[in-house]
Design an enzyme around this catalytic site. Structure first.
Site: not given
Ligand code: LLP
Length: 412
Positions: A272-274, A311, A315, A341-342
């Protein structure tokens, strides 16, 4: 796919200065070639192993991005009914959709069952009971995996680390076999997998490998107990290098490190890569509004802010910032800040960077993942447009919001 030719920064064959002048700023720009190359890197590396690459929609849910991936054959990992709607609107195949998340509502489960998704990654026994009841009402069987919490430290930012027992995610791996056992009484559920996701922006994948070992051990035990486990879902999490100091394996090397274990298990694999698919494929283009100095501190005030890209503020994330047109002046050290304004509204702090002037454009790199999707209308700022580049062509795939958009749905 972002690189200089002479002194101009390009996305594929499009000079970003032209694009910014015509589309306005701030604007998100995505390289379709880069998105597809990253998706294919997973798909090709998994090769002959039975597999499904389910792109994590949360990273970037733009319809055009989803459509690109759907046409390439991707599946999707969703965490809400809204994400499922987007996938369907983009032409994605529901039978390649896995539904993750710790708080699915009955309405979302109904929608997912009605759409014929592939399966649910479940995080509690009450969720299993709900899915069973709704599947029974509909007269269907629902495939599920339990998302196990392996108590492994992903060594990433605490907000995006999910695999320790103190986190809200998953079911303790030591209790999982008993939960699968009790789930047998749910006659409309089929236990066809085990899933695991320990966090995001993981640079050293050894904790993922450790979690995979634990999940494989569980899967083997469940099979021995007669559960029809057929696949292992490894979640997402492979990080990207936001700066030169960060090192992370390339996608093929990462997949290679998993291959032997997976082949031996005989299980199909879902990933499940994002971030690793869309992160480096996107940039946020901003225009310099002002230069100012407070005491010894230098500020570059730009027209993009924390509402556009949160981000850095949320973070403490680092995003490289490059001039869209290079000059020969010596570098400066400055904070790059927006109009919100922060004091927490910054894109970079104490950053050695190009000596830019009002009117110049800057590219905030690696903003394709968790960029636009986390943007808001804070300070009543219309959200930025999203632009997709394909070779020498570009098109606006989400229009810049207007003032009318800001008040849509409101009444006096
Ligand atoms: N699968 C599940 C169940 C997840 O919770 C996530 C991300 C992914 C896959 C995808 O993960 P990735 O391959 O993108 O690392 N907003 C944060 C990242 C939050 C990630 C949440 N879950 C940021 O900007 O770093």
């Amino acid at each position: 796919m972002f690189s200089y030719s002479a002194n101009d920064l390009y996305c594929e064959q499009v000079p970003l200065a032209d694009l910014a002048a015509r589309a306005g700023t701030p604007a998100y720009v995505y390289s379709s070639q880069s998105i597809l190359a990253n998706y294919r890197a997973y798909d090709d590396a998994l090769g002959d192993l039975p597999h499904l690459v389910c792109y994590a929609v949360k990273a970037n849910s733009s319809l055009a991005v989803l459509a690109l991936l759907a046409r390439a054959g991707a599946g999707f990992d969703i965490v809400s009914g809204g994400e499922l709607y987007r996938v369907i609107q983009a032409g994605g195949d529901p039978s390649k959709v896995v539904f993750s998340g710790v708080g699915k509502t009955a309405a979302e489960v109904e929608y997912a069952l009605a759409s014929g998704i592939r399966g649910f990654n479940c995080e509690s026994e009450s969720e299993l009971a709900l899915i069973d009841a709704l599947a029974a009402r509909r007269g269907v069987k629902a495939a599920f995996s339990i998302r196990v919490n392996p108590d492994v430290d992903a060594a990433t930012h605490p907000y995006i680390s999910t695999g320790l027992s103190r986190h809200k995610f998953g079911i303790d791996i030591r209790e999982a076999a008993a939960v699968y056992g009790r789930a047998r009484r749910h006659t409309c559920l089929v236990a066809d997998g085990v899933s695991c996701h320990i966090g995001s922006q993981i640079l050293d994948p050894s904790p993922i490998l450790e979690a995979v070992d634990k999940a494989l051990e569980l899967a083997a035990a469940l099979r021995a107990q007669g559960h029809p486990i057929r696949h292992l879902d490894l979640g997402g999490g492979l990080g990207i290098a936001y700066n030169e100091r960060e090192k992370t394996p390339a996608i093929p090397a990462y997949v290679e490190s998993l291959r032997a274990k997976l082949r031996e298990s005989g299980l199909a694999v879902t990933v499940e890569p994002g971030r690793s698919i869309v992160g480096a494929a996107g940039a946020l283009i901003a225009r310099v509004l002002y230069r100012k100095r407070n005491g010894s501190k230098e500020f570059v005030v730009v027209d993009a802010a924390m509402n556009d890209l949160i981000r850095p503020s949320l973070y403490g994330a680092y995003h490289e910032i490059m001039p869209v047109r290079r000059n020969r002046l010596p570098q400066i050290v400055a904070d790059v800040v927006g109009p919100v304004c922060e004091s927490g509204d910054f894109l970079a702090r104490d950053r050695p960077m190009a000596d830019v002037m009002p009117g110049d454009f800057l590219a905030v790199r690696d903003a394709g993942a968790y960029g636009f999707v986390l943007s808001s209308n804070y300070n009543s700022r219309p959200r930025a447009p999203e632009i997709l580049v394909e070779g020498a062509a570009w098109r606006i795939v989400r229009a810049r919001e207007t003032h009318e958009d800001l008040v849509r749905g409101e009444t006096l």
